[in-house]
Design an enzyme around this catalytic site. Structure first.
Site, short mmCIF file in Angstrom:
data_model
loop_
_atom_site.label_atom_id
_atom_site.label_comp_id
_atom_site.label_asym_id
_atom_site.label_seq_id
_atom_site.Cartn_x
_atom_site.Cartn_y
_atom_site.Cartn_z
N ASP A 481 0.88 -1.17 0.00
CA ASP A 481 0.00 0.00 0.00
C ASP A 481 0.92 1.22 0.00
O ASP A 481 2.10 1.11 0.35
CB ASP A 481 -0.88 -0.05 1.26
CG ASP A 481 -1.84 1.13 1.33
OD1 ASP A 481 -2.30 1.57 0.26
OD2 ASP A 481 -2.12 1.60 2.43
N ASP A 846 -1.36 -0.96 5.88
CA ASP A 846 -1.56 -0.42 7.22
C ASP A 846 -2.90 -0.84 7.81
O ASP A 846 -3.33 -0.31 8.82
CB ASP A 846 -1.45 1.11 7.20
CG ASP A 846 -2.47 1.76 6.27
OD1 ASP A 846 -3.24 1.02 5.64
OD2 ASP A 846 -2.49 3.00 6.18
N ASP A 850 -7.16 -2.76 3.44
CA ASP A 850 -6.24 -3.79 2.95
C ASP A 850 -6.55 -5.17 3.51
O ASP A 850 -5.87 -6.14 3.18
CB ASP A 850 -4.78 -3.44 3.30
CG ASP A 850 -4.33 -2.15 2.67
OD1 ASP A 850 -4.73 -1.89 1.52
OD2 ASP A 850 -3.60 -1.38 3.31
#
Length: 1214
Positions: A481, A846, A850
């Site tokens: 990410d 994080d 996700d």
């Protein structure tokens, strides 16, 4: 058979096949008799194979008549689950239930309950699978999920069918059918956990082995293994119990919430949350922990969804609109239906009634159907690992078992031929069978993982799925990410570029500290956000906070003083702060919010300025998205160029827009649709925010690149910003070309298209090392390596290519590096597509958006400590990507250690098998103490310490072997077995040729008379009469005295050779305990070999031999060591040699991504640039290249891939 099979959860990730069976009493009675006759062995087999139990007890039948169902997973594992069909009777309820088939049981016409209950019996059939209840739908002839409101309900249905609550009778019906609203995690009883561990097939075989050894008097080693196994089982049970308790405590409070609901015709009622059912109307009092999923129907609220997203950022929730159409409510809200939904486990931190009563929500899902329930289920029933190591290990075990079976029949033949009693012959044959499968194997294989887990813990990386550590050793692609992972979490406000009269003005720098002058841009920044005031502190999205702070305005709670402005009763008032520039407006109030979502890429608010009777709409979001909602004449003509100027420098760019809204009353604001508000806006300008790289990012990406591990960026941010961050971090190396892939959905007369174009760059910030790329040529030189170009695309383009150009997707993915504007679902899909190309994928994020990708990846690493991270196998307490190389290093070390231990134990079994087989030829066997020294002093100690060698500090540019059945490993086992066989066979024959040799068991008197010829002048009378029984199976012999030191030193040799360090582990001498044990074992063996102590001869059951013979035995062992070391190091672990063999033999990897790379390297038309391809109508998955007449051919051949530096699957240098 018709209706025997159906699908459960069709089209979903957890899709299952379900088969119907009916139990037959005769079959069941026969199985019970067979179980008794087999002493419970059949029950054990049925426990291991539940499908065999069903096939033995039952006959196939239609699902409608089944009393037992067999479920089979649709993945590659094809696992079976057996479930009993349960019948529920509504006649048990305390009130009379109508038996009229025409009269529905529940008011919801879409509910499966009406179709599931048989009348007049008032009976329904259901099954419980992985905590979810399914009922049999009599109309559609399939099992359907209950415990939720059907998605087919429209907004009108939810408001009018459930808005006033359910009747108490309907609540009781739903409680019986749906079950309690509870996420109950049973704390497994210790006895049950113990039984599960003990009934593991390997432990059952181990119990058989140890029983046999104990019966043969081999007590010491058997006791040692029993102690080790008990410790292993106890530790495993303790660990499982602790996890069970921890998970139970995590969810237990959820089941004890007191709630208030509205009961139809009875008013408000307080009850326990476990009594909630789908359709109940829930009253939200204020701060409140949600015990179920619910859809908001009246009022608004602010929720902390940190449990789901990993970010403790308040999220504003708005009520479901009261639309009159029959469209399903989720479709009505498009992709943004989540803004109306309150998820189980999240915290309501603020409520705002609409003025028509309290804040209300309708219960959507209960129990394990909820968002939190789904999270807990993902922990209770994790996706099984598809790792070649474990399937190969099983095949090796089968091979060793087959070898043992051969030994069994060999021993049976030898002993029977010599006339041994059947009891002795069987016992000795079974003994040889058990030699081939080492009982220490389970403990030895897990030690590498345990050591790696401890080392990871020291680096603040925590693991909930230890088996995945080995899988980390195979990772060759890592997805990152961007925001919060590669770059800093927070953003700094850099400046604003306002527009006046359709033109961009000079940038107003906010970094200098100058106050932003009053204007529509200032009003937009002050009001267009989802910030809240909680206990006097502003909370919300970091981006919103930074933007708001840039205005120098402040937030206050509403009070009566604001009535003089003629403002509405709002909970939050925004007014100029002491450092704000002078403003004619004394305050702003936010009347309505349309929250931001990653799918919509925008948010907007309806606000009122103090002293005005009309309203204002302010919007902020992705510049490309905001521009679409603005009047074209207000968007500057150089909009795209200006946007590129900032995004190419790595800035985060937000666009602002505004319009005046004329409405009669404030009440109309609550009813106005988002589409009506977000139209005909005026473009206000660009808000520029700076997102800096974390200092560790560049170093880590360089380390991964040098290790030939691909890195990919998956982000929700702007594409150009992502490209710039990739260049600045050198994820895209200097000099590489970036090709933008832009795909468009098909339109009325135009098929779906995909356009390829090279990016163009310019130097805007001299202090940054930018790569200049100009569109000059139409294609990239064919001779260049595949890695010199990188594809970049948005989530929208990815979706179009996935749907309309599926055959093109693998070609893009093998060189795709930047994926921007990706939704959470697209992130998961992309990870899965990479896995289909045979990549071992790591995902580092994080936690926010996700979670799906973290679960889907082979190794998901969460940098968030929020509850959402429990779904990720690994969690790093250090919030930067340094954890990624740490994890890969430890994974490689653990994998190599597992391979080394497995090879050692295989060779140890073969070495003992060969030695024992030779002695069996003349009805002899090694003594108990001889076995004991080999098994405990060497094998047990070596296996438990071999894996403790630390990981090498530098990542090698290739991976270790991924599976056991690889040529070097198989060849290593085969050649070592041959060397062992040759040495032992020669020693066995040579000792018989010595002038001092005699067959002790046959010529006892002759041997005693000539004992003075030996170098050791010791009395053997006691030794012979005390230990050697001189019956078949005698221990004392020259053969065993000769073979024992050879087999023992051979075990030490292979332990040393299979424990090499570089390139994946540190050198062997750094493992002090292992090195000490190895040297001690060697010293002890040599001491036993040359010692002339009568005590040692007596205990070890040796016969003294000539000193010269003992020197020859040691020399033979040393020569064998030299040969084994040379073959292993110079041939089997010679990387260059194996690459040459592969090249000469024309062998190429079966990995999809390597084959695609090879094909594309030979394709002169790839990569495409400056062209557009169109999909072919009616042929899904194919595309037409308008520039070429013939369809693409995939070249055939076996040429070497240019600059081949890819890792090898089957080769390793230990």
């Amino acid at each position: 058979m018709k209706d025997h099979r159906a699908l459960l959860n069709q089209g979903e990730e957890d899709e299952l096949e379900v088969f119907g069976y009916r139990t037959q009493k005769l079959r069941r009675a026969l199985c019970l008799l067979a179980s008794v006759l087999s002493c419970g062995l059949l029950l054990l087999v049925f426990y291991w194979r539940p499908q065999w139990r069903v096939w033995a007890h039952c006959v196939p039948c239609p699902l409608q008549e089944a009393d037992t169902v067999l479920l089979r997973t649709m993945d590659e594992f094809q696992r079976y689950i057996r479930k009993k069909v349960i019948c529920l009777y509504l006649s048990t309820l305390k009130f009379p239930v109508s038996k009229n088939p025409e009269e529905p049981l529940v008011a919801d016409r879409h509910s499966v309950i009406n179709q599931a209950v048989l009348k007049p019996e008032l009976k329904l059939r259901c099954i419980q699978v992985q905590k979810i209840r399914y009922v049999w739908d009599n109309s559609e002839k399939q099992f359907k999920k209950v415990g939720l409101l059907e998605d087919s309900n429209s907004c009108y249905d939810i408001h009018h069918t459930f808005g006033l609550g359910l009747t108490s009778e309907e609540q009781e019906v739903r409680r019986l059918v749906c079950g309690p609203n509870a996420i109950e995690v049973e704390i497994q009883p210790i006895w049950k956990l113990l039984v599960k561990q003990v009934l593991n097939p390997f432990y059952v075989f181990q119990a058989f082995t140890l029983t046999l050894w104990l019966s043969q008097g081999y007590i010491e080693y058997s006791v040692a293994i029993i102690i080790l196994s008990v410790i292993s089982i106890v530790l495993t049970v303790y660990d499982l119990r602790q996890q069970s308790v921890k998970l139970h405590n995590l969810v237990e409070d959820h089941n004890k919430v007191q709630v208030t609901i509205n009961v139809k015709d009875k008013g408000l009622q307080d009850l326990e949350s476990r009594l909630l059912v789908p359709g109940d109307t829930l009253i939200l009092p204020g701060k409140f922990s949600l015990p179920c999923d619910a859809v908001l129907i009246d009022g608004s609220c602010v929720v902390n969804e940190g449990m789901l997203t990993g970010e403790s950022i308040p999220v504003a929730k708005t009520p479901l609109p009261q639309a009159e159409n029959t469209m399903p409510w989720k479709s009505h809200s498009l992709d943004d239906y989540r803004r109306h939904v309150l998820f189980c486990g999240t915290e309501v931190i603020q409520v705002k009634p609409s003025g028509q009563g309290p804040v209300r929500a309708v219960v959507l899902q209960t129990g394990y159907n909820t968002a939190k329930g789904d999270l807990v289920r993902s922990i209770l029933y994790p996706r099984p690992l598809n790792f070649k190591l474990y399937s190969d290990a099983f095949k090796f075990m089968v091979f060793l078992a087959c070898l043992g079976a051969m030994g069994f029949f060999y021993a049976l033949g030898v002993y029977t031929y010599h006339g041994a009693p059947p009891r002795d012959a069987t016992a000795m044959s079974l003994l040889l069978l058990t030699v081939t499968v080492p009982p220490v194997l389970p403990a030895a294989l897990t030690t590498g993982i345990v050591y790696a887990q401890k080392r990871l813990k020291k680096k603040k990386i925590f693991c909930i799925s230890p088996q995945r550590i080995n899988m980390c050793g195979q990772i060759n692609l890592v997805c990152f990410d961007k925001t919060g992972t590669l770059t800093e979490d927070g953003l700094d406000l850099w400046g604003i570029v306002p527009t006046v009269d359709n033109c961009f003005q000079e940038v107003h720098s906010l970094a200098s500290g100058r106050a932003l002058p009053w204007g529509p841009q200032c009003a937009a920044m002050a009001s267009c956000h989802s910030l809240i005031l909680l206990d006097g502190i502003i909370q919300g999205d970091p981006l919103d906070i930074k933007m708001f702070e840039g205005t120098a305005w402040k937030m206050e709670e509403y009070n009566v003083d604001y009535c003089k402005f003629g403002m509405s009763d709002s909970s939050i008032i925004i007014k100029p702060g002491p450092k704000a520039s002078q403003s004619p407006v004394e305050a702003i109030t936010i009347l309505r919010q349309f929250p931001f979502s990653s799918s919509l890429q925008r948010m907007s608010v309806v606000a009122q300025l103090a002293g005005e009777d009309h309203f204002h709409v302010y919007m902020k979001g992705a510049p490309e998205m905001v521009a679409k909602f603005c009047r074209s004449k207000t968007v500057p003509s150089n909009f795209s160029q200006e946007l590129r100027n900032y995004t190419i420098q790595g800035f985060r760019v937000i666009a602002l827009a505004h319009r005046a809204l004329t409405l009669g009353k404030i009440s109309e604001v609550e009813r106005i649709a988002r589409d009506e508000v977000e139209s005909e806006l005026t473009f206000l300008g660009l808000l520029i925010m700076e997102n800096r790289l974390k200092k560790e990012t560049k170093t880590v990406l360089k380390e991964l690149s040098e290790a030939c591990i691909r890195t990919v960026m998956i982000t929700g941010d702007n594409l150009q910003t992502a490209i710039t961050v990739a260049k600045n971090s050198e994820m895209i190396p200097p000099g590489s070309q970036v090709i933008l892939v832009e795909a468009n959905e098909p339109e009325e007369f135009v098929p779906a298209s995909v356009t390829w174009k090279l990016t163009e760059g310019q130097e805007n910030r001299p202090e940054k090392n930018e790569t200049h790329i100009n569109i000059g040529s139409n294609s990239i030189t064919a001779g260049e390596e595949g890695s010199c170009y990188h594809f970049a695309m948005t989530g929208k383009s990815y979706q179009v290519i996935f749907q309309h150009f599926n055959s093109l997707l693998p070609k893009i993915l093998v060189n795709g590096t930047i994926f921007a504007r990706m939704s959470p679902g697209q992130k998961s899909s992309l990870v899965e597509e990479f896995q289909k190309l045979n990549y071992y994928v790591g995902m580092c994020g994080d936690g926010a958006n996700d979670c799906g990708a973290l679960k889907m990846a082979h190794a998901g690493i969460s940098l968030s400590e929020q509850e959402a991270s429990v779904a990720s196998p690994f969690t790093s307490k250090t919030a930067n990507i340094k954890c990624v190389p740490h994890l890969i290093r430890e994974g490689r070390a653990a994998l190599v250690s597992s391979f080394g231990v497995f090879k050692y134990l295989t060779m140890y079994a073969i070495i003992q098998f060969i030695g024992t087989s030779l002695l069996y030829w003349q009805l002899q066997i090694f003594g108990n103490f001889q076995y004991l020294v080999q098994d405990i002093a060497i094998t047990l100690m070596v296996c438990l310490t071999m894996s403790s060698t630390h990981a090498h500090s530098k990542l090698a540019p290739y991976r270790p072997a991924g599976h056991l059945l690889s040529p070097p490993l198989l060849l290593s086992i085969f050649l070592n077995s041959c060397f062992t066989c040759i040495v032992q066979f020669c020693a066995f024959l040579c000792v018989k040729q010595q002038p001092w040799y005699c067959d002790v068991s046959r010529y006892r008197e002759c041997f005693l008379a000539n004992q003075n010829n030996f170098s050791a002048n010791v009395s053997l009378e006691g030794n012979l009469t005390g230990n050697a029984t001189l019956i078949p199976g005698s221990v004392l012999s020259f053969e065993s005295t000769t073979l024992w030191p050879l087999t023992t030193i051979n075990c030490i040799t292979v332990a040393f050779v299979f424990s090499k360090g570089k390139p994946f582990r540190k050198p062997i001498y750094t493992n002090y305990v292992f090195s000490f044990l190895l040297m001690s074992a060697l010293g002890l063996t040599i001491f036993f070999l040359f010692s002339d102590s009568q005590v040692i001869y007596h205990q070890m059951e040796f016969i003294p031999t000539m000193a010269s013979w003992r020197v020859l035995v040691l020399m033979a062992a040393f020569i064998q060591f030299c040969v084994v070391f040379f073959v292993e190091d110079a041939i089997l672990q010679n990387r260059e040699l194996w690459l040459l063999i592969k090249k000469k033999s024309g062998f190429y990897s079966k990995s999809q991504y390597k084959n695609w790379r090879k094909k594309l390297a030979e394709d002169l038309t790839w990569p495409p640039t400056d062209r557009t391809d169109y999909s072919c109508d009616g042929k899904n998955g194919f595309y037409i290249n308008q520039g070429y007449e013939s369809p693409e051919e995939i070249p055939k051949g076996t040429q070497k891939v240019g600059g081949q530096t890819t890792e090898q699957h089957f080769w390793t240098r230990l």
